[in-house]
Design a protein around this motif. Structure first.
Motif, PDB file in Angstrom:
ATOM      1  N   TRP A   4      28.817  37.260  29.683  1.00 32.76           N
ATOM      2  CA  TRP A   4      27.780  36.218  28.750  1.00 32.76           C
ATOM      3  C   TRP A   4      26.735  35.787  29.524  1.00 32.76           C
ATOM      4  CZ3 TRP A   4      26.326  31.304  30.642  1.00 32.76           C
ATOM      5  CH2 TRP A   4      26.053  30.422  29.967  1.00 32.76           C
ATOM      6  N   PHE A   5      26.762  35.829  30.859  1.00 34.94           N
ATOM      7  CA  PHE A   5      25.512  35.405  31.783  1.00 34.94           C
ATOM      8  C   PHE A   5      24.484  36.553  31.265  1.00 34.94           C
ATOM      9  CE2 PHE A   5      22.846  35.283  35.302  1.00 34.94           C
ATOM     10  CZ  PHE A   5      22.352  33.987  35.395  1.00 34.94           C
ATOM     11  N   VAL A   9      21.580  35.116  29.425  1.00 32.41           N
ATOM     12  CA  VAL A   9      20.408  34.430  30.351  1.00 32.41           C
ATOM     13  C   VAL A   9      19.527  35.525  30.507  1.00 32.41           C
ATOM     14  CG1 VAL A   9      20.025  33.434  32.437  1.00 32.41           C
ATOM     15  CG2 VAL A   9      22.039  32.641  30.946  1.00 32.41           C
ATOM     16  N   VAL A  10      20.270  36.692  31.246  1.00 33.09           N
ATOM     17  CA  VAL A  10      19.165  37.801  31.508  1.00 33.09           C
ATOM     18  C   VAL A  10      18.543  38.397  30.628  1.00 33.09           C
ATOM     19  CG1 VAL A  10      19.110  39.877  33.056  1.00 33.09           C
ATOM     20  CG2 VAL A  10      20.762  37.983  33.555  1.00 33.09           C
ATOM     21  N   GLU A  11      19.199  38.983  29.561  1.00 35.33           N
ATOM     22  CA  GLU A  11      18.645  39.499  28.390  1.00 35.33           C
ATOM     23  C   GLU A  11      17.675  38.987  27.588  1.00 35.33           C
ATOM     24  OE1 GLU A  11      21.615  41.616  26.209  1.00 35.33           O
ATOM     25  OE2 GLU A  11      22.076  43.060  27.694  1.00 35.33           O
ATOM     26  N   THR A  12      17.870  37.736  27.651  1.00 31.84           N
ATOM     27  CA  THR A  12      16.965  36.698  26.864  1.00 31.84           C
ATOM     28  C   THR A  12      15.666  36.113  27.938  1.00 31.84           C
ATOM     29  OG1 THR A  12      18.429  34.611  27.359  1.00 31.84           O
ATOM     30  CG2 THR A  12      18.717  35.900  25.146  1.00 31.84           C
ATOM     31  N   PHE A  18      16.912  29.447  34.161  1.00 32.90           N
ATOM     32  CA  PHE A  18      18.136  29.096  34.721  1.00 32.90           C
ATOM     33  C   PHE A  18      18.071  28.910  36.086  1.00 32.90           C
ATOM     34  CE2 PHE A  18      22.148  30.383  36.881  1.00 32.90           C
ATOM     35  CZ  PHE A  18      22.934  29.708  36.275  1.00 32.90           C
ATOM     36  N   CYS A  19      17.408  29.406  36.750  1.00 31.12           N
ATOM     37  CA  CYS A  19      17.168  29.381  38.270  1.00 31.12           C
ATOM     38  C   CYS A  19      16.760  27.766  38.679  1.00 31.12           C
ATOM     39  CB  CYS A  19      16.604  30.233  39.041  1.00 31.12           C
ATOM     40  SG  CYS A  19      17.381  31.928  39.048  1.00 31.12           S
ATOM     41  N   TYR A  83      10.178  35.975  40.488  1.00 28.45           N
ATOM     42  CA  TYR A  83       9.918  35.188  39.513  1.00 28.45           C
ATOM     43  C   TYR A  83      10.905  34.123  39.450  1.00 28.45           C
ATOM     44  CZ  TYR A  83       8.045  33.198  35.113  1.00 28.45           C
ATOM     45  OH  TYR A  83       7.564  32.510  34.138  1.00 28.45           O
ATOM     46  N   ALA A  84      12.293  34.474  39.282  1.00 28.85           N
ATOM     47  CA  ALA A  84      13.444  33.590  39.255  1.00 28.85           C
ATOM     48  C   ALA A  84      13.326  32.782  40.658  1.00 28.85           C
ATOM     49  CB  ALA A  84      14.693  34.346  39.103  1.00 28.85           C
ATOM     50  N   PHE A  85      13.159  33.331  41.876  1.00 26.08           N
ATOM     51  CA  PHE A  85      13.244  32.795  43.313  1.00 26.08           C
ATOM     52  C   PHE A  85      11.931  31.807  42.922  1.00 26.08           C
ATOM     53  CE2 PHE A  85      11.271  32.382  47.216  1.00 26.08           C
ATOM     54  CZ  PHE A  85      12.537  31.900  48.157  1.00 26.08           C
ATOM     55  N   THR A  86      10.795  31.902  42.696  1.00 26.20           N
ATOM     56  CA  THR A  86       9.790  30.986  42.637  1.00 26.20           C
ATOM     57  C   THR A  86       9.938  29.792  41.666  1.00 26.20           C
ATOM     58  OG1 THR A  86       8.533  32.245  40.857  1.00 26.20           O
ATOM     59  CG2 THR A  86       7.937  32.672  43.138  1.00 26.20           C
TER      60      THR A  86
END
Length: 262
Positions: A4-5, A9-12, A18-19, A83-86
């Protein structure tokens, strides 16, 4: 859960959002635990000071927002992970800034006063808006068209109508309905046609004795609804806020003692 995640989240391409969302919540909770321990004068928790100058945590928040925001502009097209980390760094900075939003608004230290609840409201609004965006909802139906010129004009008209209803709802003093209605338009349709709150700009302009055409019956109904329905709901909201963030109606510690937050 992992599937589901990945799909939702990832594919969209919502992993950075989310981060940001998770970092915002975690940083706010950690900050509130920290300041409550400082307020309780727990020995191993203290403020950050340079000489006699106390450094509010909004300062660190601004720095983190700048670092996370600028870094995201650099790495957004290079690496999804970075990008998610920033985005998470930006979320931590946002939590620190919003946690002292009331200080910025009033330009004085109102952290533990009743005005300080504005900070908690600001964090709740940010969390709610980010959560709705994470679920794929778009403000005012933005971008919902079939790509044709007629569809774009229809979408623009729909957006303007929703914006008009949202502004009307906010002017009637229904802040949460107006903000939620940005993502769920039927909420502002209802809010815009119902009575305004007695202390709202709309009530002053159209209900009060000072209005060009006063409507005392509507004002009386608005006051009655406020006392019967709104105030109990506000008390419940305040109770939940104080459970999360601490009491905001207690006397502040002495100026010469530990002040409160890092």
């Amino acid at each position: 859960m992992a599937d589901w995640f990945h799909e939702s989240v990832v594919e969209t391409h919502r992993l950075p959002l989310f981060c940001f969302f998770v970092a915002l919540i975690v940083a706010f909770v950690f900050t509130r635990i920290n300041v409550r321990l400082i307020r309780s004068r727990v020995r191993w928790f203290g403020n950050v000071s340079v000489g006699e100058m106390h450094i509010h945590h909004v300062v660190f928040g601004v720095i983190l927002m700048l670092l996370g925001g600028v870094a995201s502009l650099i790495v957004s097209g290079i690496s999804t992970g970075w990008y998610a980390f920033t985005a998470a760094v930006f979320g931590v900075g946002s939590a620190l800034v919003l946690d002292e939003f009331a200080l910025i608004l009033h330009v004085r230290d109102v952290y533990w006063s009743q005005e300080g609840r504005t900070s908690v409201d600001a964090v709740f609004v940010a969390v709610a808006a980010t959560g709705l965006l994470l679920f794929g909802l778009r403000p005012l139906g933005w971008g919902e068209s079939d790509g044709t010129p007629e569809g774009r004009w229809l979408a623009a008209g729909f957006l303007m109508v929703n914006l008009l209803f949202a502004v009307t709802t906010l002017l009637k003093g229904k802040i949460w309905s107006g903000l939620l209605g940005l993502f769920l338009p039927p909420v502002v349709y209802v809010g815009a046609v119902r009575l305004a709150r007695p202390g709202s700009p709309w009530a002053r302009w159209f209900y009060a004795e000072s209005a060009r055409r006063p409507k005392p019956r509507r004002m009386a109904r608005a006051v009655h609804r406020e006392e019967r329905w709104r105030r109990p709901a506000i008390r419940m909201k305040i109770a939940f806020q104080e459970f999360v963030s601490g009491r905001h109606d207690l006397p502040a510690p002495h100026r010469n003692s530990r002040r409160r937050q890092g």
